[in-house]
Scaffold this motif. Structure first.
Motif, PDB file in Angstrom:
ATOM      1  N   MET A   1       0.837  -1.170   0.000  1.00 42.95           N
ATOM      2  CA  MET A   1       0.000   0.000   0.000  1.00 42.95           C
ATOM      3  C   MET A   1       0.894   1.249   0.000  1.00 42.95           C
ATOM      4  O   MET A   1       1.870   1.298   0.733  1.00 42.95           O
ATOM      5  N   GLU A   2       0.515   2.256  -0.778  1.00 42.05           N
ATOM      6  CA  GLU A   2       1.283   3.491  -0.830  1.00 42.05           C
ATOM      7  C   GLU A   2       0.979   4.366   0.387  1.00 42.05           C
ATOM      8  O   GLU A   2      -0.141   4.357   0.905  1.00 42.05           O
ATOM      9  N   LYS A   3       1.996   5.105   0.818  1.00 44.85           N
ATOM     10  CA  LYS A   3       1.791   6.079   1.890  1.00 44.85           C
ATOM     11  C   LYS A   3       0.896   7.202   1.385  1.00 44.85           C
ATOM     12  O   LYS A   3       1.022   7.624   0.233  1.00 44.85           O
ATOM     13  N   ILE A   4       0.024   7.692   2.248  1.00 48.70           N
ATOM     14  CA  ILE A   4      -0.752   8.864   1.874  1.00 48.70           C
ATOM     15  C   ILE A   4       0.173  10.084   1.913  1.00 48.70           C
ATOM     16  O   ILE A   4       1.215  10.077   2.572  1.00 48.70           O
ATOM     17  N   THR A   5      -0.200  11.126   1.205  1.00 51.46           N
ATOM     18  CA  THR A   5       0.652  12.299   1.026  1.00 51.46           C
ATOM     19  C   THR A   5       1.173  12.856   2.337  1.00 51.46           C
ATOM     20  O   THR A   5       2.364  13.155   2.467  1.00 51.46           O
ATOM     21  N   SER A   6       0.315  12.990   3.336  1.00 47.10           N
ATOM     22  CA  SER A   6       0.746  13.626   4.587  1.00 47.10           C
ATOM     23  C   SER A   6       1.811  12.819   5.317  1.00 47.10           C
ATOM     24  O   SER A   6       2.584  13.377   6.099  1.00 47.10           O
ATOM     25  N   PHE A   7       1.903  11.507   5.052  1.00 43.46           N
ATOM     26  CA  PHE A   7       2.925  10.679   5.689  1.00 43.46           C
ATOM     27  C   PHE A   7       4.261  10.718   4.950  1.00 43.46           C
ATOM     28  O   PHE A   7       5.230  10.125   5.392  1.00 43.46           O
ATOM     29  N   THR A   8       4.298  11.397   3.810  1.00 45.14           N
ATOM     30  CA  THR A   8       5.550  11.507   3.066  1.00 45.14           C
ATOM     31  C   THR A   8       6.334  12.769   3.427  1.00 45.14           C
ATOM     32  O   THR A   8       7.464  12.941   2.982  1.00 45.14           O
TER      33      THR A   8
END
Length: 160
Positions: A1-8
């Protein structure tokens, strides 16, 4: 699963400020999500729920009654990590565009006197968890430490 934007975003480099978190297409409209970061994540203490709750009630009331932005407000509420708030506006905005609005909102909170809107059992699911004095203190701190002299380093996410 890809990280959501805020977790990057590298939270170890993130100072308090006003940031565009993301922009989403919703039909023919753009929704701009702002990250209003009041404390430095993982370095400064997080805010307690009572003052966050109070800022949420006052901020949402102010924003939804604002003559220019009221109809554009989609959401205003706290981050789960208790370091700030999210504001979602209908429209394509930059962080710099909304600094006057955010400044006005925090001045409203800092200067507020009286009963907190919606702080009653009939209107709120946890109406006793409020701290107006601390909300006012935090608003003043954010104004004086960030908003009144905001610069690009506090308007753009840091590069990793």
């Amino acid at each position: 699963m890809e990280k959501i934007t805020s977790f990057t975003i590298n939270h170890l480099k993130l100072p308090p400020g006003v940031y565009v978190s993301r922009k989403d297409q919703a039909g023919d409209s753009i929704i701009t999500t702002f990250d209003i970061r009041m404390t430095r994540p993982n370095y400064q203490p997080v805010m307690n729920t009572a003052e966050i709750h109070t800022i949420e009630h006052l901020g949402a009331t102010f924003l939804r009654n604002h003559k220019e932005y009221g109809a554009k407000v989609i959401y205003f509420g706290p981050m789960g990590c208790r370091t700030g708030f999210y504001l979602l506006l209908a429209g394509d905005y930059t962080s710099k565009d909304i600094v006057p609005l955010i400044t006005e909102m925090y001045e409203f909170i800092r200067d507020f006197e009286g009963d907190v809107p919606g702080a009653a059992a009939r209107d709120c699911g946890n109406y006793l968890d409020m701290n107006l004095g601390m909300a006012k203190y935090l608003a003043e701190h954010f104004l004086s430490e960030v908003l009144y002299h905001i610069d690009e380093a506090h308007l753009m996410y840091p590069e990793d």
